[in-house]
Design an enzyme around this catalytic site. Structure first.
Site, PDB file in Angstrom:
ATOM      1  N   GLY A 117     -25.205 -52.646  64.591  1.00  0.00           N
ATOM      2  CA  GLY A 117     -24.747 -52.320  63.254  1.00  0.00           C
ATOM      3  C   GLY A 117     -24.930 -50.839  62.977  1.00  0.00           C
ATOM      4  CB  CYS A 118     -23.087 -48.486  60.785  1.00  0.00           C
ATOM      5  SG  CYS A 118     -22.981 -49.495  59.288  1.00  0.00           S
ATOM      6  CE1 TYR A 119     -26.288 -48.005  55.340  1.00  0.00           C
ATOM      7  CE2 TYR A 119     -25.452 -50.257  55.406  1.00  0.00           C
ATOM      8  CZ  TYR A 119     -25.514 -49.026  54.791  1.00  0.00           C
ATOM      9  OH  TYR A 119     -24.826 -48.798  53.629  1.00  0.00           O
TER      10      TYR A 119
END
Length: 313
Positions: A117-119
């Protein structure tokens, strides 16, 4: 020549992956007729003909696609899943190549890889080296702050901002159960659940992730130089994750790395008050999504790194 099928290529991540892969001389992208893109028989037949399937689907659909591929037995392709469905599941390799020594090799040899995921990419990049170095205990209570452009929030959020219905800035995930938390805990090697409440700004893409620390509350009593040195020792200067010298006069904005597959890490703080701030900056559609997927696809297929080629040019 290697072949790839992007299942769900019409979405934001799928389009980004296709754009990055198109025009390569060492790869061909296979597609299904749009009228048959939801036809299980057509998708299964395509899966049997390619080396790698990249899933850009909702979680439930991604699980169905994996089951479809597994029906092919020995003819099943390798799978790279960009959804949340398999990120902490047994039998899947986490696709953050820089996370730990040997991770890139593990991705290269894996049959099934989950794209981060990006976060999570920003958080794990900051804390995993410090946990491994003993500077942050695994059970230390952490708070994570983050802001992203609206492109990472899914179709409804994108429509809300692009039609002018959304406000300038929003906190969300206020149920303390953001979908990236399991992978942050697992691959950050955390024994205590961190507090993670993200936010979204009224701009398309770009991300800042920050982790505040009270240095005196850490048993190792690290200084700012210790934190930065641990990060620099972990990430080679020539890689896609770079540790950047910080200045108290900095004003960080989230869009500076848009259009790249890079991530920058910084350490801020004041020794006299015993406070520090770890910051990661990345493009949530680059290193936080499509760019990471392409990096993983290159590793899985044994292809030259397009990002490295561009950097050398």
């Amino acid at each position: 020549m290697k072949s790839v099928f992007i299942d769900g290529e019409a979405g934001t991540t799928g389009l980004g992956i296709r754009e990055r892969l198109e025009g390569r001389s060492d790869l061909v992208i296979r597609s299904i007729d749009p009228e048959r893109r939801k036809d299980p028989a057509a998708r299964k037949a395509m899966m049997a003909e390619v080396d790698l399937v990249i899933l850009c689907l909702p979680d439930a659909a991604a699980r169905e696609a994996v089951a479809l591929a597994e029906e092919l037995g020995a003819n099943a392709p390798r799978i790279l899943d960009a959804s949340t469905a398999h990120r902490t599941e047994a039998g899947w390799t986490y696709g953050f190549a820089e996370m730990a020594k040997g991770q890139a090799d593990a991705i290269a040899s894996a049959r099934k890889v989950s794209n981060p995921g990006c976060y999570s990419t920003g958080v794990i990049a900051l804390i995993r080296p410090l946990v491994d170095a003993g500077l942050i205990p695994a059970d230390h209570p952490l708070s994570i702050n983050a802001v992203s452009g609206y492109s990472g929030g899914g179709r409804q959020m994108i429509e809300s901002f692009e039609t002018g219905k959304a406000s300038s800035f929003e906190l969300y995930g206020l149920g303390f159960a953001h979908k990236h938390l399991p992978e942050i805990e697992t691959y950050g090697r955390l024994a205590a659940r961190p507090i993670f409440i993200p936010s979204v700004g009224n701009y398309r893409q770009g991300m800042l992730v920050s982790v505040p620390l009270h240095l005196g509350a850490l048993p190792a009593r690290p200084g700012l130089r210790d934190l930065e040195a641990a990060l620099r020792n972990h990430y080679p200067a020539e890689g896609q994750v770079k540790v950047v010298q910080s200045s108290p006069d900095d004003r960080l904005e989230p869009e500076a790395l848009n259009g790249t597959d890079l991530m920058e890490l910084r350490v801020y703080g004041r020794e006299d008050v015993g406070q520090a701030l770890l910051v990661a900056r990345l493009d949530n559609l680059g290193k936080g999504a499509s760019g990471a997927a392409v990096q993983n696809a290159e590793l899985m297929l044994g292809l030259a790194s397009e990002a490295a080629t561009r950097a050398a040019a």
